[in-house]
Design a protein around this motif. Structure first.
Motif, short mmCIF file in Angstrom:
data_model
loop_
_atom_site.label_atom_id
_atom_site.label_comp_id
_atom_site.label_asym_id
_atom_site.label_seq_id
_atom_site.Cartn_x
_atom_site.Cartn_y
_atom_site.Cartn_z
N GLU A 1 85.96 -38.06 54.44
CA GLU A 1 86.21 -36.70 54.92
C GLU A 1 87.70 -36.37 54.95
O GLU A 1 88.10 -35.23 54.96
CB GLU A 1 85.57 -36.52 56.30
N LYS B 1 81.31 -41.99 53.64
CA LYS B 1 81.80 -40.69 53.16
C LYS B 1 83.31 -40.62 53.38
O LYS B 1 83.83 -41.23 54.31
CB LYS B 1 81.12 -39.57 53.95
N THR C 1 86.47 -36.61 47.64
CA THR C 1 85.27 -36.76 48.46
C THR C 1 84.26 -37.74 47.87
O THR C 1 83.10 -37.75 48.25
CB THR C 1 84.57 -35.39 48.63
N HIS D 1 92.20 -33.06 53.63
CA HIS D 1 91.81 -32.53 52.32
C HIS D 1 92.08 -31.03 52.17
O HIS D 1 92.58 -30.57 51.15
CB HIS D 1 90.33 -32.79 52.05
#
Length: 246
Positions: A171, A169, A158, A133
């Protein structure tokens, strides 16, 4: 953006809303929706994890966003595409306007006719799940300096995944299945294109499939070594040694 999402049809996301219900939803919630997008209070839903079988027996993981999220992603993609179309490589053919797999094949034929008969067939391991990211945001920032847009993209990256009842989640990675993912994937791998171009290599890339054309096996192994190093060290993606061949 609405027309595009409607035309693509596709499954409902985790809220169960279908593309057929989207128009009425927009009509009823238009001002709220626009306000939440512009003041960045808009919160994308997690994508719905769907697995589809691949020919080799493994599964391809897709992430299906809600139809409202697809609408917003599509709008963002439409705003960003003209900017990146100006800088993308002429040897990149996947998920780009007015370019097809057939165009890619024509380019390969041209290289073959020029005497490039050895190919380095690169395979990246779970590429869409591996996109870093922070690096992606850095690459976007080279060309787009709009704080609002950058924060909006980060929200989508996200938003996480719903695997059945389980929330995960996110990441890293950009979910395969979103309207923005193909563009983000191209922005990320455009960094590879830039290196290949700077080194004078003949190549054809279609999304995460990239072939580099050279004149001998020896050159093939040399280039494979140096490009693998760049991909793993600078782009933090894994070259699948089992499937990558010269």
């Amino acid at each position: 953006a609405y027309k595009k999402v409607y035309k693509n049809k596709g499954a409902a996301g985790i809220d169960g809303m279908t593309v057929y219900e989207l128009f009425d939803y927009i009509k009823e919630n238009k001002s709220q929706l626009i306000e939440s997008i512009s003041d960045l209070s808009y919160k994308p839903s997690p994508v719905k994890r769907v697995e589809i079988p691949k020919p080799d027996g493994t599964k391809r993981k897709l992430g299906v966003p809600t139809v409202v999220d697809r609408l917003v992603q599509q709008a963002i993609a439409q705003a960003m595409t003209p900017v990146f179309e100006k800088i993308f490589s002429d040897n990149s053919f996947g998920f780009r306007p007015n370019r097809s797999a057939h165009d890619a094949i024509k380019r390969v034929t041209k290289f073959y006719d020029q005497g490039y008969h050895t190919v380095i067939d690169l395979d990246l391991k779970a590429y869409f799940d591996a996109v870093n990211h922070d690096l992606l945001m850095k690459f976007i920032k080279q060309y787009i300096n709009d704080e609002w847009l950058l924060r909006m993209i980060r929200k989508f990256l996200t938003s996480g995944v719903m695997n059945g009842q389980l929330f995960q989640k996110s990441e890293k990675g950009t979910p395969q299945g979103g309207n923005l993912s193909p563009l983000l994937a191209n922005i990320y791998l455009n960094e590879l294109d830039k290196v290949l171009t700077a080194r004078g290599h003949k190549f054809v890339r279609y999304a995460d499939d990239c072939n580099i054309y050279v004149k001998s096996k020896r050159a093939g192994y040399r280039v494979l070594g140096s490009i693998s190093k760049f991909l793993e060290k600078d782009l933090k993606v894994t070259v699948n040694q089992k499937k990558t061949t010269v």
